[in-house]
Design a protein around this motif. Structure first.
Motif, short mmCIF file in Angstrom:
data_model
loop_
_atom_site.label_atom_id
_atom_site.label_comp_id
_atom_site.label_asym_id
_atom_site.label_seq_id
_atom_site.Cartn_x
_atom_site.Cartn_y
_atom_site.Cartn_z
N ASP A 504 0.68 -1.04 0.12
CA ASP A 504 0.07 -0.05 0.06
C ASP A 504 0.97 1.27 -0.09
N THR A 505 1.88 1.20 0.95
CA THR A 505 2.56 2.46 0.97
C THR A 505 3.67 2.63 -0.33
N LEU A 517 13.83 -1.83 -2.99
CA LEU A 517 12.91 -0.98 -3.23
C LEU A 517 12.28 -0.43 -1.78
N LEU A 518 12.35 -1.45 -0.70
CA LEU A 518 12.05 -1.08 0.55
C LEU A 518 12.43 0.07 1.01
N LYS A 519 13.66 0.61 0.48
CA LYS A 519 14.16 2.00 1.02
C LYS A 519 13.07 3.17 0.94
N GLY A 520 12.25 3.04 0.13
CA GLY A 520 11.25 3.86 -0.14
C GLY A 520 10.29 4.18 1.17
N LEU A 521 10.21 3.10 2.07
CA LEU A 521 9.52 3.28 3.34
C LEU A 521 10.19 4.18 4.50
N LYS A 522 11.37 4.58 4.17
CA LYS A 522 12.12 5.55 4.98
C LYS A 522 11.62 7.17 4.99
N SER A 523 10.87 7.28 3.79
CA SER A 523 10.22 8.59 3.83
C SER A 523 8.89 8.74 4.59
N LYS A 532 1.32 3.62 12.81
CA LYS A 532 0.06 3.05 13.57
C LYS A 532 0.00 1.50 12.83
N ARG A 533 -0.15 1.45 11.69
CA ARG A 533 -0.11 0.37 11.03
C ARG A 533 0.79 -0.77 11.12
N TRP A 534 2.11 -0.14 11.26
CA TRP A 534 3.28 -0.88 11.50
C TRP A 534 3.16 -1.61 12.72
N VAL A 535 2.81 -0.78 13.76
CA VAL A 535 2.76 -1.37 15.24
C VAL A 535 1.47 -2.44 15.11
N ALA A 536 0.64 -2.19 14.48
CA ALA A 536 -0.53 -2.87 14.42
C ALA A 536 -0.25 -4.50 13.72
N ALA A 537 0.48 -4.45 12.67
CA ALA A 537 0.79 -5.62 12.25
C ALA A 537 1.75 -6.34 13.13
N LYS A 538 2.85 -5.83 13.65
CA LYS A 538 3.71 -6.37 14.73
C LYS A 538 2.80 -7.20 15.70
N HIS A 539 1.60 -6.25 16.41
CA HIS A 539 1.02 -6.92 17.43
C HIS A 539 0.20 -7.98 16.89
#
Ligand code: BZD
Length: 838
Positions: A504-505, A517-523, A532-539
């Motif tokens: 999605d991101t 291409l994961l580097k694109g997440l840095k921005s 928020k979604r990152w934490v929710a996935a881990k949880h």
């Protein structure tokens, strides 16, 4: 060939050949067809397992189509192929991966749902293909995935063990082993090729004769022939039509059941011979990083190598090229020294069977093979007694002696009068009895030798292969190829929520084929919604693991605590012992605290998993100690849930897929210089888990990629290890005081009868602490403190977690395979052209 067929025949193939389309309705149709025909069941009689089988068979039909198209394309292109020889392929489950790679996930998912099943439950029915021990076997599986995905013409060759790695259960905290009879139900992921059989000989004698050109030739008359039957396992690539093959060999008796002997009353003997042949591929040896000198293991190796080379040579011969072109058509990668006999077998085929001159043959052999080393541990180095090889493979032993002779003659020319150097380089160890050093054979017979991480590749040049560097020079043969992992299985499949967020991101799924291409997440690291979604996935991954822990161990843990994970084979060099000693230290610190003091402490769940080799007594005691500590800690209400310990039984690929995405911190704490690379470290970090590690293997390169702020490193360095060991041996080094206190706690009986653990504790005292736990203990505890502090800063931790994933592009197995292809194999991609079905 096709042109010769009658028009009517062709028309029928045109009309009916392309039946299996990928839409939902076609899938449902084939699901129902397989339930009623393949499984002989009815609508009233389908459970989740039947639903899995019907789904798997429907997918298999489509896989086979791609497999056929790929093999046809590669045959027509007739370009250079790579053959990956590995005694282990730890594939795990196949259905989910096949659905993803064939692009069937959505249509099948919906189709299955409408038929009344939940895809998750269906996927959960599959038993792992567990034909491997650990990292080496899983690496082979990741590499096959990347070879397929990158369109390379590649085949794997291995053995089809009837029993994979044993199943581990716990009884009174001890490991007990159960056979892994994985073929109990049918295996839809293999294509039996009962017509592809190769005779493999053993024992016998060697005859010398003069051929028609007057040359001295040798012929080996083997006396015991076993048949090798091929089973093909299709490996589909992601986002491509390419579908490569792993050919696994299964042994079966050559002779039909001997009726005359039966009549003579020798029934038992007749049966026994049958059984001995079947024995060869019966069981995977369950030792990792430890040499076991059993004749049956050597038989496995030759059986596999002989069948594979016969197959490779047969394929090459079809093209009718001269032998000198062999290395331009064939690259063979040796996954560790286990297939080293292939070097000897190819030389034998060329010289004895094909009449090629020795020197020309040797040139072909060395240009064909390349060798990957996975360890420098002395106890793991393969050496076979010369008398055993001589008896089992008399001609091969002669050839090894000749290879060695000619090699040492060259060394002697380059370094005259250096007998010590000759002895050190020799393929033969001059002990009583003599031994064949398989690593030396592999180095001498290959044009490239690689380690699996930068440090490891440097270390092999300074230790086990030091003398070869003196002879070959520093940068001719020896290379580094840092390991990698497939992001398809280890992020997309294992962590669907995080994968969806990433897609999605970044706006598309391209990162699955280009992990940089994961580097694109840095921005997005400061983007509130993204975080928020990152934490929710881990949880949600932690909740899933919490349920799994409860189901498999009965232990109830809090999914809001810090999850601290160490999962890998149990081995002294990996130091699970240090981890549990650290847990005892934490526990007794917590016990001494007041309630108010404890309120400030980060709650932890310490999770272990991994198998010990059945004969590895000390490793098994480590498992017992972990479970004894868990028993006490988990039932101690006085520490108010601030610490829990769980040992998850039967760690394997599909269990790893549940554990890894749920980790906050994972431990990779081998004594510096002992872990060649490690690959689970990469999997954890890719999934946004931080790591606590020593300066060892790929930890070092992960550190380089993700930066100081996002990793916890500690401990002595590889170059200090020798001196520290020397000190333990010859000086009276006092034990680290915190460690001594922990040892005292165990000896006081805090975790049950301390006599049980005496042999384990002795490794630290009488055994001179070979893995340097005492030397690293204080810095380990300090690093753990830093972990606690960092975790308290919730926002800071989330940032670290995101930056971890975002910087892991390097560790894709696609990158590793590309390097092998370009620098070692010299092969090009061959994209599969979809043809009409004829
Ligand atoms: O290979 C492992 C190393 O220990 C890891 O550091 C490395 O990351 C991986 C992949 O390169 N080695 C093994 O897993 N070795 C075995 O499993 C094994 C099996 C049989 C015999 C000897 C070793």
């Amino acid at each position: 060939e096709i042109a010769k067929l009658p028009k009517e025949t062709l028309a029928l193939w045109e009309k009916y050949g392309g039946d299996e389309t990928d839409d939902k309705e076609a899938f449902q149709k084939s699901f129902i067809r397989h339930v009623t025909t393949t499984l002989a069941r009815s609508i009233y009689n389908i459970d989740n397992f039947s639903a899995y089988q019907a789904t798997a068979h429907s997918v298999r039909d489509r896989l086979i189509k791609r497999w056929n198209e790929t093999q046809q394309t590669h045959t027509e292109a007739d370009s250079k192929r790579v053959y990956y020889l590995s005694l282990e392929f730890l594939l795990g489950r196949s259905l989910d991966n096949a659905l993803l790679n064939l692009g069937l996930k959505d249509n099948c998912g919906e189709g299955v749902k409408e038929l009344g099943f939940a895809m998750e439950d269906v996927l959960d029915q599959e038993v792992d293909a567990a034909l491997g021990n650990g990292g080496l076997g899983r690496l082979a599986a990741c590499y096959m995935d990347s070879l397929a995905t990158l369109d390379y013409p590649a085949w794997g060759y291995g053995l089809r063990y009837t029993y994979g790695i044993f199943q581990q259960r716990l009884k009174d905290g001890y490991q007990v082993e159960f056979p892994d009879y994985w073929l109990n139900f049918d295996n839809p992921w293999e294509l039996p090729r009962l017509d592809v059989v190769v005779d493999v000989k053993f024992y016998g004698s060697v005859n010398r004769y003069t051929d028609e050109k007057g040359r001295k030739r040798y012929a080996w008359e083997g006396i015991d022939t076993v048949q090798s039957v091929a089973y093909d396992v299709p490996i589909p690539g992601y986002g491509t039509k390419n579908c490569i093959n792993i050919r696994l060999w299964s042994s079966k008796p050559k002779r039909q059941f001997d009726l005359s002997r039966f009549n003579e009353g020798q029934y038992e003997q007749a049966v026994q011979e049958q059984m001995q042949a079947e024995n060869i591929t019966a069981v995977l040896y369950p030792n990792d990083n430890h040499m076991v000198g059993k004749e049956l293991r050597l038989k496995q190796q030759y059986f596999w190598v002989a069948a594979s080379l016969f197959d490779i040579v047969r394929r090459f011969k079809k093209s009718q090229r001269p032998w000198s072109h062999f290395p331009d058509q064939v690259a063979i990668q040796l996954n560790d020294t286990h297939p080293s006999l292939a070097i000897v077998e190819l030389q034998r085929i060329l010289v004895d069977l094909e009449g090629v001159d020795w020197d020309d043959a040797w040139e072909i052999v060395t240009r064909t093979f390349a060798f990957t080393n996975h360890t420098i541990l002395p106890e793991a180095m393969e050496r076979w007694p010369v008398p055993m090889v001589q008896y089992l493979l008399p001609r091969h032993m002669q050839i090894i002696f000749d290879i060695n002779l000619f090699f040492l003659q060259k060394v002697e020319k380059a370094f005259p009068d250096n007998r010590d150097l000759l002895a050190r380089l020799s393929i033969i160890e001059e002990s009583t009895p003599q031994f064949v050093r398989m690593a030396h054979l592999a180095v001498v017979g290959s044009h490239r030798v690689n380690g699996v991480a930068e440090l490891h590749s440097e270390l092999i040049k300074k230790t086990i292969f030091k003398d070869f560097i003196q002879y070959y020079g520093n940068d001719s043969k020896f290379e580094n190829k840092t390991n990698g992992i497939t992001p398809r299985r280890w992020l997309h499949q294992a962590n669907p929520k995080l994968s969806e967020l990433i897609t999605d991101t970044l706006g598309n799924k391209n990162w699955l084929k280009n992990l940089d291409l994961l580097k694109g997440l840095k921005s997005y690291v400061d983007n509130k919604d993204f975080r928020k979604r990152w934490v929710a996935a881990k949880h949600s991954n932690k909740v899933r693991l919490t349920e799994y822990i409860k189901k498999t161990t009965g232990i109830i843990v809090n999914s809001n605590a810090l999850f601290d994970v160490q999962v890998k084979r149990i081995h002294e060099y990996k130091r699970q012992f240090m981890n549990i000693l650290g847990v005892i230290h934490r526990y007794n610190t917590l016990k001494k605290m007041t309630s108010e003091e404890r309120a400030d402490v980060v709650h932890r769940v310490v999770i272990f998993g991994g198998k010990a080799a059945p004969g590895y007594y000390i490793a098994k005691l480590v498992i017992k100690l972990i479970n004894s500590v868990a028993e006490v800690v988990n039932n101690d209400n006085s520490i108010e849930d601030s610490l829990k310990v769980a040992f998850i039984p039967d760690y394997n690929v599909s269990v790893a897929e549940i554990i890894i995405p749920a980790s906050d911190i994972s431990q990779h704490i081998s004594t510096a210089g002992t872990e060649a690379s490690g690959t689970s470290n990469m999997k954890f970090v890719l999934n946004g888990g931080l790591i606590l590690g020593t300066v060892d293997g790929a930890n070092i390169e992960i550190h380089e990629e993700i930066g100081d702020d996002n990793i916890f490193m500690f401990g002595n360095l590889a170059h200090q290890v020798d001196d520290l060991r020397h000190a333990h041996r010859y000086r009276n080094v006092p034990m680290d005081p915190s460690l001594q206190a922990v040892i005292n706690d165990i000896e006081s009986g805090q975790f049950g009868d301390s006599r049980i653990f005496a042999p384990l504790i002795n490794t630290l005292t009488l055994g001179q602490d070979y893995y340097l736990i005492s030397d690293d203990f204080q810095s380990y505890l300090d690093a753990q403190k830093l972990v606690d502090e960092a975790y308290k800063d919730k926002e800071g931790w989330i940032t670290k977690s995101i930056l971890c994933s975002a910087n892991m592009g390097k560790f894709s197995s696609d990158r590793a395979i590309q390097e092998y292809a370009e620098r070692i194999w010299n092969i090009e991609p061959v994209p599969v052209v979809t043809k009409k079905h004829i």
